[in-house]
Design a protein around this motif. Structure first.
Motif, mmCIF file in Angstrom:
data_model
loop_
_atom_site.group_PDB
_atom_site.id
_atom_site.type_symbol
_atom_site.label_atom_id
_atom_site.label_comp_id
_atom_site.label_asym_id
_atom_site.label_seq_id
_atom_site.Cartn_x
_atom_site.Cartn_y
_atom_site.Cartn_z
ATOM 1 N N THR A 1 0.784 -1.202 -0.231
ATOM 2 C CA THR A 1 0.088 -0.089 -0.062
ATOM 3 C C THR A 1 0.874 1.337 0.095
ATOM 4 O OG1 THR A 1 -1.721 -1.138 1.098
ATOM 5 C CG2 THR A 1 -1.825 1.292 1.199
ATOM 6 N N PHE A 2 1.956 1.123 0.687
ATOM 7 C CA PHE A 2 2.713 2.463 0.946
ATOM 8 C C PHE A 2 4.034 2.118 0.252
ATOM 9 C CE2 PHE A 2 -0.276 2.591 4.651
ATOM 10 C CZ PHE A 2 -1.042 3.359 4.121
ATOM 11 N N SER B 1 -3.270 12.251 3.685
ATOM 12 C CA SER B 1 -3.625 10.831 3.828
ATOM 13 C C SER B 1 -4.725 10.469 2.971
ATOM 14 C CB SER B 1 -3.975 10.200 5.100
ATOM 15 O OG SER B 1 -2.957 10.120 5.886
ATOM 16 N N LEU C 1 -0.742 9.342 1.877
ATOM 17 C CA LEU C 1 0.466 8.981 2.788
ATOM 18 C C LEU C 1 -0.174 8.514 3.923
ATOM 19 C CD1 LEU C 1 2.261 12.432 3.093
ATOM 20 C CD2 LEU C 1 3.076 10.321 1.886
ATOM 21 N N PRO C 2 0.718 7.523 4.653
ATOM 22 C CA PRO C 2 0.290 6.816 5.968
ATOM 23 C C PRO C 2 -0.278 7.592 6.939
ATOM 24 C CG PRO C 2 2.560 6.521 5.585
ATOM 25 C CD PRO C 2 2.125 6.894 4.176
ATOM 26 N N ASP D 1 -2.334 2.206 10.194
ATOM 27 C CA ASP D 1 -1.633 1.938 8.907
ATOM 28 C C ASP D 1 -1.587 0.624 8.406
ATOM 29 O OD1 ASP D 1 -1.393 4.525 8.093
ATOM 30 O OD2 ASP D 1 0.843 4.716 8.968
#
Length: 571
Positions: A28-29, A93, A103-104, A364
């Protein structure tokens, strides 16, 4: 004095205390790396230092005003908000699909902390918009998302949360605002809402309200409530602000602090709104907004604590008063009690910051890994992070006034503003008492599994740390055993009122031990007797022992409280 963003603290916590890499390593990130994170935080820090902090005093001295039905914001706020919006900082986010950075939360939480430190009154605006965005992302129809999300994420429009009514504060189910179905699929909203943060602005093109209201066939209590998005100006065919909706700001509250943040009484007179989520399912939608807002408010407390600490430290390094038996700076920082206060402020702020970031990392990981364990951990940590972060903000700001002595009581020094401004945070998003009740009730419906998992982790690290920091490790391990006993007692109480009678000291005791855990990890990572270790030693030697009294209080039950009659409490 100027504010300096605590970038070194964020980096140290990410690398040595909490391990941000596990978030970045998820799919995911995966586009993030340590260098990018550092660059993002650096830019956010400069925004807080150079743009937001210089406007903070303006909000206190020249508050937001309602003039002829129009809101006038404090000097400099419009330009500062424009800088927030142009930098993409309104909601870092939010999904890239509609213009967000994606962003987380573990990064956004640090950004929010720095922005709150710069100017809490102004930062409240994007914080509410962030929650608004999240509720729409999860629950709104695609048509609503396409109209509202790009505008909210860009900062062209702002968002609010409308829950509270004169007769319905924390008891949201007692609300009386009505919703009626219109033939075109929209709804007519009628009622009054109070305590609406940034209920209007003069620096966004539109203000969008998320309003809880009850349809004619909605049942009593919270189960019959629905959620609606009600804009100040109804979007036209092109999605731009059109005709004015039938709503208005009746008045602004006169408050203890955050004078630059307009807290509005809102009146809705058959105002046009659109359903978010399903009918009668509004609380589910609103809790999506509120849960992350609780973490956001906790970070606000940490931000103000940092700013108040820096303000007090600067004064202590400059102020000459009295003599001390030690040779040092020649200022009041040489006095033992002033040194005690400053060490308390710094160590408490570090602990609260680490807790907020740990909660964000759990959120997260719960999202990225779709892990039940991570989600359970995040749910358990959220009320602690909110409550501890805001309590620390209040405590540190009060100590900041005390460090200034008599000058702290004089408004010109600016120390009192931090204390007044941060006081609301322990009330926002559910009072800290409600957070504690949630912790020992809903968050322990798993028979304490999430709590015990944390305790195992703390004790396991303390055992491994005995070889490096034996005295501190033993103190943390021993305190955790006491917390385990208190947790077993809480889980064993089937009458929840027995738990509620000691829920606040229980939460505070848990937070105190988590703080010691973070400090121990920081000391072990340092590897020598440096500043992190010395601060950890102070926290563990002087503040951790408070857990004994807190947890003893937590296990007293409710009998002695109700043995005190109303007459006993009478004047």
């Amino acid at each position: 004095m100027p504010y300096q963003a605590p970038l070194a603290d964020f980096q140290y916590i990410y690398e040595n205390v909490l391990d941000l890499s596990q978030v970045i390593d998820t799919e995911t990130f995966s586009e993030l790396d340590a260098e990018t994170v550092s660059a993002i935080l650096g830019e956010a820090g400069r925004l807080a230092e150079d743009v937001l902090h210089p406007t903070n005093r303006n909000g206190d001295l020249d508050p937001a005003k309602l003039e002829n039905g129009k809101l006038r914001s404090s000097p400099g706020f419009a330009a500062a908000f424009q800088a927030i919006a142009e930098g993409g900082w309104v909601s870092t986010s939010a999904s890239p699909e509609h213009g967000g950075m994606g962003l987380p939360l573990s990064i956004s939480t640090a950004v929010n902390e720095m922005m709150a430190a710069g100017n809490l009154a102004l930062q409240l605006n994007p914080l509410l918009t962030q929650g608004h965005i999240e509720a729409l992302e999860v629950h709104a129809t695609d048509d609503i998302k396409d109209i509202y999300l790009p505008k909210l994420i860009s900062g062209a429009w702002s968002g609010t949360m409308n829950l509270t009514e004169p007769q319905a504060g924390s008891d949201v189910g007692a609300l009386s605002t009505k919703a009626e179905r219109n033939e075109d699929g929209s709804y007519a909203i009628t009622g009054q809402k109070i305590f609406i943060t940034w209920g209007d602005t003069d620096f966004t093109e539109n203000v969008c309200h998320l309003v809880l209201a009850r349809l004619p066939d909605g049942g009593k209590g919270t189960k019959g409530i629905s959620l609606f998005v009600v804009p100040r100006n109804i979007p036209d065919a092109n999605g731009e602000p059109g005709v004015a909706n039938t709503l208005k700001v009746v008045s602004l509250e006169h408050k203890l602090g955050i004078h630059g943040s307009p807290t509005a009484v809102m009146q809705y007179d058959k105002a046009t709104g659109w359903l978010v989520g399903q009918e009668h399912d509004g609380m589910k939608c609103m809790f999506t907004m509120m849960n992350n807002a609780r973490l956001g408010v906790g970070a606000q407390g940490v931000g103000v604590a940092e700013a108040a600490y820096q303000h007090a430290l600067f004064y202590a390094l400059e102020r000459k008063q009295g003599r001390t038996p030690v040779k040092g700076q020649g200022t009041i920082i040489d006095h033992a009690d002033v040194r005690r206060m400053l060490a308390t402020m710094k160590s408490e702020t570090f602990a609260a910051r680490a807790l907020a970031l740990e909660c964000a990392i759990a959120l997260d990981m719960g999202k990225a890994a779709d892990s039940a364990d991570w989600k359970s951990r995040a749910a358990f940590l959220t009320p602690i992070a909110k409550s501890f972060g805001t309590d620390v903000g209040i405590k540190v700001a009060e100590l900041g006034v005390q460090v200034h002595g008599g000058m702290g009581f004089i408004e010109e020094t600016g120390a009192a503003q931090y204390s007044r401004d941060v006081r609301i945070t322990s009330i926002y998003e559910g009072t800290n008492g409600i957070q504690a009740m949630d912790l020992v009730a809903r968050k322990m419906m798993d028979d304490g599994d999430a709590a015990y998992a944390l305790l195992e982790e703390i004790e396991s690290f303390a055992e491994s740390a005995r070889a490096v920091r034996p005295r501190m490790a033993e103190d943390v391990w021993s305190a955790t055993e006491t917390l385990r006993e208190a947790t077993e007692w809480m889980v064993g109480q089937k009458d929840f009122n027995q738990r509620f009678a000691g829920c606040v000291p229980y939460l505070n005791g848990f937070a105190r031990i988590l703080g010691a855990h973070y400090h121990l990890k920081a000391a072990c990572a340092e590897g020598h007797d440096g500043p992190r270790t010395r601060l950890a030693r102070f926290y563990i030697n002087r503040l951790l022992p408070e857990h004994t009294g807190l947890l003893a209080h937590a296990m007293q039950g409710a009998a002695d409280l109700y043995a005190i009659s109303v007459d006993d409490l009478s004047i």
